[in-house]
Design a protein around this motif. Sequence first.
Motif, short mmCIF file in Angstrom:
data_model
loop_
_atom_site.label_atom_id
_atom_site.label_comp_id
_atom_site.label_asym_id
_atom_site.label_seq_id
_atom_site.Cartn_x
_atom_site.Cartn_y
_atom_site.Cartn_z
N THR A 108 0.86 -1.19 0.00
CA THR A 108 0.00 0.00 0.00
C THR A 108 0.89 1.24 0.00
OG1 THR A 108 -0.05 0.19 2.41
CG2 THR A 108 -1.75 -1.21 1.37
N TYR A 109 0.29 2.37 -0.29
CA TYR A 109 1.04 3.63 -0.28
C TYR A 109 1.65 3.88 1.10
CZ TYR A 109 2.13 8.56 -0.24
OH TYR A 109 2.79 9.75 -0.09
N ILE A 110 0.87 3.68 2.15
CA ILE A 110 1.35 3.97 3.51
C ILE A 110 2.50 3.04 3.89
CG2 ILE A 110 0.71 3.97 5.96
CD1 ILE A 110 -0.40 6.36 4.37
N SER A 111 2.37 1.74 3.62
CA SER A 111 3.46 0.82 3.98
C SER A 111 4.72 1.13 3.16
CB SER A 111 3.05 -0.64 3.80
OG SER A 111 2.81 -0.94 2.45
N HIS A 112 4.54 1.52 1.91
CA HIS A 112 5.68 1.91 1.07
C HIS A 112 6.34 3.17 1.63
CE1 HIS A 112 7.62 3.84 -2.43
NE2 HIS A 112 7.85 2.60 -2.83
N LEU A 113 5.54 4.15 1.99
CA LEU A 113 6.05 5.40 2.55
C LEU A 113 6.82 5.15 3.84
CD1 LEU A 113 6.17 8.53 2.68
CD2 LEU A 113 3.99 8.42 3.91
N VAL A 114 6.25 4.39 4.75
CA VAL A 114 6.89 4.11 6.03
C VAL A 114 8.22 3.40 5.81
CG1 VAL A 114 6.70 2.78 8.17
CG2 VAL A 114 4.76 4.14 7.37
N TRP A 115 8.21 2.37 4.97
CA TRP A 115 9.45 1.62 4.74
C TRP A 115 10.51 2.52 4.11
CZ3 TRP A 115 12.94 0.56 1.04
CH2 TRP A 115 13.91 -0.36 1.39
N ALA A 116 10.13 3.33 3.12
CA ALA A 116 11.09 4.20 2.43
C ALA A 116 11.70 5.23 3.37
CB ALA A 116 10.41 4.87 1.24
N VAL A 117 10.89 5.81 4.24
CA VAL A 117 11.40 6.81 5.19
C VAL A 117 12.36 6.15 6.18
CG1 VAL A 117 10.74 8.35 7.08
CG2 VAL A 117 9.46 8.38 4.93
N ILE A 118 11.97 5.01 6.72
CA ILE A 118 12.85 4.31 7.67
C ILE A 118 14.14 3.88 6.99
CG2 ILE A 118 13.09 2.22 9.08
CD1 ILE A 118 10.06 2.54 9.72
N ALA A 119 14.04 3.30 5.81
CA ALA A 119 15.24 2.87 5.09
C ALA A 119 16.13 4.08 4.77
CB ALA A 119 14.86 2.14 3.81
N GLY A 120 15.52 5.18 4.37
CA GLY A 120 16.29 6.38 4.07
C GLY A 120 17.07 6.88 5.27
N PHE A 121 16.43 6.93 6.43
CA PHE A 121 17.13 7.37 7.63
C PHE A 121 18.22 6.38 8.05
CE2 PHE A 121 13.51 10.30 8.41
CZ PHE A 121 14.27 11.47 8.51
N ARG A 122 17.95 5.09 7.87
CA ARG A 122 18.98 4.09 8.18
C ARG A 122 20.18 4.24 7.26
NH1 ARG A 122 16.74 -1.75 8.55
NH2 ARG A 122 18.75 -2.08 9.55
N LEU A 123 19.94 4.56 6.00
CA LEU A 123 21.04 4.75 5.06
C LEU A 123 21.82 6.03 5.37
CD1 LEU A 123 19.29 3.53 1.82
CD2 LEU A 123 21.22 2.43 2.97
N ILE A 124 21.13 7.08 5.79
CA ILE A 124 21.82 8.30 6.22
C ILE A 124 22.71 7.98 7.42
CG2 ILE A 124 21.50 10.58 7.29
CD1 ILE A 124 18.94 10.81 5.48
N TYR A 125 22.17 7.22 8.38
CA TYR A 125 22.95 6.79 9.55
C TYR A 125 24.19 6.01 9.10
CZ TYR A 125 24.26 3.72 13.43
OH TYR A 125 24.96 3.02 14.37
N ALA A 126 24.01 5.09 8.14
CA ALA A 126 25.14 4.30 7.66
C ALA A 126 26.19 5.20 7.01
CB ALA A 126 24.65 3.24 6.65
N GLY A 127 25.74 6.19 6.26
CA GLY A 127 26.67 7.12 5.63
C GLY A 127 27.46 7.93 6.64
N ILE A 128 26.79 8.41 7.67
CA ILE A 128 27.47 9.18 8.72
C ILE A 128 28.46 8.29 9.46
CG2 ILE A 128 27.13 10.38 10.93
CD1 ILE A 128 24.45 11.44 9.66
N CYS A 129 28.04 7.06 9.78
CA CYS A 129 28.95 6.11 10.43
C CYS A 129 30.18 5.86 9.57
CB CYS A 129 28.25 4.79 10.71
SG CYS A 129 27.04 4.84 12.03
N SER A 130 29.99 5.71 8.28
CA SER A 130 31.10 5.45 7.38
C SER A 130 32.08 6.61 7.35
CB SER A 130 30.55 5.18 5.97
OG SER A 130 31.59 4.82 5.10
N ILE A 131 31.58 7.84 7.31
CA ILE A 131 32.44 9.02 7.31
C ILE A 131 33.23 9.10 8.61
CG2 ILE A 131 32.45 11.55 7.36
CD1 ILE A 131 29.99 11.36 5.42
#
Length: 80
Positions: free
Chosen positions: A12-35
């Motif tokens: 659904t749109y909502i489940s897609h939105l929630v997953w994308a936002v969470i994944a996006g923040f997790r990837l930002i976290y991974a990028g900051i950790c990597s730096i």
Amino acid sequence: MFKKHLDKSKVTYISHLVWAVIAGFRLIYAGICSIIHGLVPTLFDGNAPKTVIDIYHSHLVNHPNDEYKDMIEKAKKDNA
């Protein structure tokens, strides 16, 4: 086009939105950790790859959208 993507992924749109936002923040976290790890190798050792691997296995492996399977296979070949 919008609905087509959701239909292929069987979400659904909502489940897609929630997953994308969470994944996006997790990837930002991974990028900051990597730096930070690049600057100070003793900090965040392995956090970035573990995060990316977890996202991959929790969402893309056995995903109902066949396009993802094709992308995974292409990436395997390109990185072999």
